[in-house]
Structures are given as C-alpha cells and as structure tokens.
Write a protein that holds these residues in place. Sequence first.
Motif, PDB file in Angstrom:
ATOM      1  N   CYS A 171      27.310  25.116  -7.648  1.00 40.79           N
ATOM      2  CA  CYS A 171      25.829  25.334  -7.527  1.00 40.79           C
ATOM      3  C   CYS A 171      24.930  24.053  -7.372  1.00 40.79           C
ATOM      4  CB  CYS A 171      25.084  26.142  -8.778  1.00 40.79           C
ATOM      5  SG  CYS A 171      23.248  26.078  -8.582  1.00 40.79           S
ATOM      6  N   CYS A 209      22.697  31.047  -4.003  1.00 41.59           N
ATOM      7  CA  CYS A 209      22.957  31.234  -5.293  1.00 41.59           C
ATOM      8  C   CYS A 209      22.210  32.000  -6.114  1.00 41.59           C
ATOM      9  CB  CYS A 209      23.262  29.662  -5.831  1.00 41.59           C
ATOM     10  SG  CYS A 209      23.916  29.529  -7.603  1.00 41.59           S
ATOM     11  N   CYS A 211      22.659  32.074  -9.586  1.00 37.55           N
ATOM     12  CA  CYS A 211      23.042  31.638 -10.908  1.00 37.55           C
ATOM     13  C   CYS A 211      22.082  31.618 -11.952  1.00 37.55           C
ATOM     14  CB  CYS A 211      23.802  30.317 -10.801  1.00 37.55           C
ATOM     15  SG  CYS A 211      22.712  29.050 -10.887  1.00 37.55           S
ATOM     16  N   CYS A 214      19.312  29.083 -11.140  1.00 30.46           N
ATOM     17  CA  CYS A 214      18.580  29.062  -9.976  1.00 30.46           C
ATOM     18  C   CYS A 214      17.427  30.079 -10.272  1.00 30.46           C
ATOM     19  CB  CYS A 214      19.435  29.477  -8.618  1.00 30.46           C
ATOM     20  SG  CYS A 214      20.252  28.020  -8.006  1.00 30.46           S
TER      21      CYS A 214
HETATM   22 ZN   LIG Z   1      22.492  28.161  -8.853  1.00 34.00          ZN
END
Ligand SMILES: [Zn+2]
Length: 734
Positions: A171, A209, A211, A214
């Motif tokens: 990431c 992304c 994740c 994020c």
């Molecule tokens: Zn991320």
Amino acid sequence: MPHRLSRRDFLQVATSAGAFGSLGLTAAGAVPPVGDRAAPPSAPADGWFDRPMRWVQLTLVENDPGQFDPRFWLDYFRRLHADAATLSAGGIVAYYPTKVPLHHRSAWLGETDPFGTLVTGCRALGMQVVARTDPHAVREDVRAAHPDWISVGADGAPRRHWANRDLWVTCALGPYNFDFMDQVHREIVSMYRVDGIFANRWTPQGGDCYCVHCRDNFAAATGRDLPRGADARDPARRAFLEWRAARLTELWTRWDATVRAVNPEARFIPNGPPDLKTAGELAPIQFADYQARRGVMPPWANGRRAKEFRSVMGRRPVAGIFSVGLEEPYRWKDSVQSEPEVRLWVAEGTANGIRPWVTKFSGVLHDPRWVPAVERIYAWHFQHERYLRNEAPLARVALLHSEQTETYHAGAAAGDRAGDHVLGMYHALIEARVPFELVHEAFLTPDRLDPFKLLILANAAALSDAQCRAIREYVGRGGSVLATFASSLFDEIGRRRDDFGLADLFGVSFDGRIDGPMQNSYLSLDTDPRTGRRHAVLDGLDDAPRIINGVFRIAVRPVADFPSPLTLIPSYPDLPMEDVYPRVSHTDTRELYLRDLGRSRIVYFPWDIDRTFWDVLSVDHLRLLRNAVAWAANEPPPVQVEGPGVIDVTAWRQRDSMTVHLVNLTNPMMMKGPLRETIPVGPFRVRVRLPPAARPRKVHLLTAGTILNARAAGDLLTLTVPSIELHEVVAIDL
Ligand SMILES: [Zn+2]
C-alpha cells in the motif's frame, strides 16, 4: 532587457483588466503589451540540481552482486562524460548492508556493498549520486509480519504482484511508505550522504487500495467510504482523486524532510509527481520517465513530455529517461533497440530542452550493442554542452496543457476523445514548423503567459472561471487566442456551463447542441463580398471551392460581426451512390470565427478540426490550421524553415548564443518505430529573427561542424542548412 512583472505591475494588470468591460480589455498603454516583455520563467533552484547535463541510471537485479563488474560501469560512465548517476540502493532489494529490519538484502550480497562501491567510484569521477529505491513490492516475510502494509483489492484480498507471484504489492499510502521506507531513506542518506533519493513506482500500483489504512484515512479526511466506480465526474471519485494526490504530496514532503534532515543539500525526487502542478510547486529537478516509443506513436511524443514538464518547471532542470531497449507491453527489459530509433528519441528530447538520462537494468550485459551507440550520443552532447544550457525558449506560440480536462472531461460527445484534440494540434504545429511551448493551466500568470503572442486552446474544455479570467486578461494585454470546439464549455471539474466561459472572447454563444459524428459533411470556402477576395486563412487553398468538414460540431450563435470565410455544407447521404449529392450546397452557418481586436486576434473553430486532423491527417485541415495560427499570431515568426520533409523546429536562447534545433522526423517509420535507418533531407533555407541589437559573431552547424555564411538584414538572419541527417543545430554566437 528582460522585464519581470513586479507584484505592483501584476496588481495593476488585474485591476485595469477588471475595469474595461466584459472583454476585460485594458486601455492601450496601461501595461506593456505582450511581446514587449520577455519575462524569464522561474530560475533554477539553488544547489547542485542544475549542474548535471548528462545522467546515467544503473538498476541492479538481485543476483548482480558478485557477478557484475562495477569497473566496467564506472569506466563507461567516464567515457559518457556523465555528470550524475542514479544507482539501485534499496526497497524491494537492498544492495548495501542495511540494518533496517525486514529490508531484504540481496541473497547474493554476502559481505559486499555494491551500492557503496559504485557511489565511491562515481564520486571519484566528480559525479552527483542519487540513490534509487523501489517501494512497490515485498516478500512473504514482510506480509506475515505486517499484513496491513499490503495493498488490498476491491475484493478485499491482499494484492499479489502481477508479474512475480512470490511478491506482494504494498500500500503506497499507508505505514509501509510513511514509516518503513522513511527509515530506509534515512539510512541510505546517513550511510552514503547521497545527493538525493529517487523512488520508482512510489504511487499506488496495480489498482486502487482498499486496505484498512486507506479506508480509515479517507473517511477521516472526507467522511466518505472509498468509492468503487472509476468515473471521475462522480463526486465520490473526485474526492478520492483529490485525497490520493494530497496523500502523495504529504508522502513526498515527509520523505523530503527526512532526506534533508540528514543532508541539507539532498532532496527526495519522485519518479512521476502526483500531478504536474505539485511538481511545479515542490521540485527543484524532475525526471521524465518516458523511455521509448511503443505502439503507434510519433517521435515528437518525447518532446511533448519535455514541454509538459517545462510548463511547470520553467528553468529548473528536467532529465529525460530513455531506455536502450523496446518499450512494448511484452516488456523485453533486456532487449536492444535500433540505434537510429534511440538517437531520434533522445534528439527529440534534447531539442526540446531535456537532458539525456540513459537507464539500464541488470549490471550483467546480455546484449551490448547499445553501448557504443549511447557513447556516440553522449559524446555529441558533451562536445556541444554550452549550446545546450538553455536559458529560455524563443517560441511565441503556446498550447495550453490542461490536466483537469484530461481528468474530468470525458469528451463533449460520444466518440470524442478529448486527448485527440491536443494530439492533432500538436502534430499540426510540428508540420507547420512552428516553435511552441506548453503552458500549464495552474500557472496562467503574466510571467508565464506573456512571453507568448498566441495561446492555443485545443479543446481545453474544462476551465475554471479564474482561468477564463486569466486568459481574458492575457488578451487584454495584447495576447491572441486560437480555440477549438468545447474550449471553456465546462468548468474545472467537468460540469457543463450554459455558455462558454470565454463566450465574450469568442464572440459566440453556445446554442445548446453538439452535432456528430457527422458523415460526409463539407466546408465551403467563400469569398468576402466586400473585398472580392478570400481571407488569408484560406491561403494555399485557392483552387478549392470546398474541403472536408470535421466529425463533430458545436452549434453556436454569433453575438458580434464576423467575416465569413468558411461555411457549413451539411451532411448528405453517402450511400447508395445514386443518392450522393448535396441537398443544401451552401449555408450562412460560419464554421470559423475570426476577430481582429487590434493587437489581439481571436480565432474560434466551433468544430473538431484538431481531433479530425489527428484522425485523418487531411492536408487541407493542416493548411487551415497553419494559416489560422499565423493570422492569429499577427507578427513575423521567430524562425522560418523552408525545405522538404517533416522537421521539429525549436529555438532557444543561451547566455552568449541562440540556437535553432532541427530534428528530422522524415521517415517511413515516423508514426511507428523503430527506425531502420536515418534518411537525410535538405537543403533548408532558415530565417531567424535576432534579438534587438544582437550582432551575430559566428553562425555554425553543431552536427555538421561547419561555419555558415549567414546574411543579416535588420533583425533577420538568413542561412542555408545543406542537409539534416537526424538532428542539426544552428548555433548563433552573440
Ligand atoms: Zn492502502
């Protein structure tokens, strides 16, 4: 003497422009007219950045340590007269004895330090050294220790590397870059005191992304969930794009602060800024990573990239990264390209003001054929360095570079790819041999705009009110504008306006309709009934009663008086053949609007002449565009080149000289490389306008190595270039 606008001048421009009616025209004499000023672009930054003229990059592969020969490379850098090197240090693989936990040392490293060896060798050659890192992938041990460092796809699964399934994609916007790579960068600068860190693939890779970092950071910044769609006009997507750019800018400044804290002379230099505007605001130097042609692509694409960077960097240095191999999607990274192709690509960059940077992957050579070819290119560059340290371009025409149109404008009509307008206009300017620059939408200030007499808007559809005002004020100061199609019909985030933002400048209003794609439509070339003659924009088309139309047109209503050189012949059936005859052979609908405002001239094409030109390359459209540019500029061009072929012409001023670059693009492989051979063309008659009171001491050709007998009459210098093999430079010592 160059005159730089003071803040007081600028305020005067702003105030007077607002006071003179809807066109924003200033009273004559209120400010110096455009052209009387040659405001310098921003000066080079302090520090080492402007010194290197020739760059090299060696990207090691993991098994290079112990196998490649550093002495070969150092000797090669010496033979290249290279001033700066970018060398693999860390990230995916560390090529030095790192102590940062989880920073993967090359499995072949042993007790060696190949990075340190190369740094020491380069320093001994007097070179600047920048360390290259690549943070975009990690091994399984890193994922196991920090699963949250890995990029997550829309399906919620961690993202494996697309090219090497053993690796994971990181990431870019979370703790892996902000914390771990920050430590790596600190260690590299601390251990080797390098002049900078250059990070490759530092932005999100392989897709957006999703994740936890994020998700949380985006929610904290915007109160929204991460968007799933890709439509940039969706407010959620736009919020995401703005957040991503802001987060990358934060990462840039974080790494830069870390680097500077260890070595105040050093900088973090990203491979590719979040956007060009940010580069213009932050970077002392930039590298254009545009390594070779691929697919169908004219060679001027490299010059275009140079102009894009200069539109925000001004006089700050930009190096152009080129590869010696093919750049096709199959990624033959160890391949070798034909020598003429590499030479042409680099020549286009050099002629357009970027400095060469050869990049090579793998310290072990699998095919050495490129080695002497690059040596020949660099030897020429070294020999003529003083004529390549440009201080300012001499172009008088500028094409607007609009990143927001690229991002937020999907096209005014189905099938209308916004980018094709720019490509068509760019190609027409090349064919017309007009030296030109790009100006960036974020910097439409008098110091950036006023060196140019003519600003071209090639379907610059997305313009803010403030940008429209800046263009209006430029016209108020004597600038001319040539605009096509939907220019200013949308705001900066792609929302359609009721009328053009520049309707007052164009003298026409949007009539609510976009026609197209049109089949079998034409343009009538008309004589002015008042003079009995045709307008100058139709020069060279004397025997043509009509020419082909474009494919899309915008219906407009004139709100001023106009000449009528070009009128619409509407579409008529193109099948069956028995039906192919004009139903209406002539109309009063103008397809070209020309305004003469004294110093300024305005040209507006309500159709897609530039996009259609890129599509079909009609020579009639080329003539029309060339004439329209000349009419709008309304002054003698800085350089005129007569002779055969397709030539990219650029013109520059150095401290004690000026130069005209002539790059020979004439080749059967012009639109799709690789070139098999160079094909010399000539002779050329070249006319150069000299700066006021300039006295040329010597006029010579850098490549041919000959001194010319040039004839000066007033400020006009006339000379003959007998032949151009690939790249010739007329150098005029002043
Ligand atoms: Zn991320």
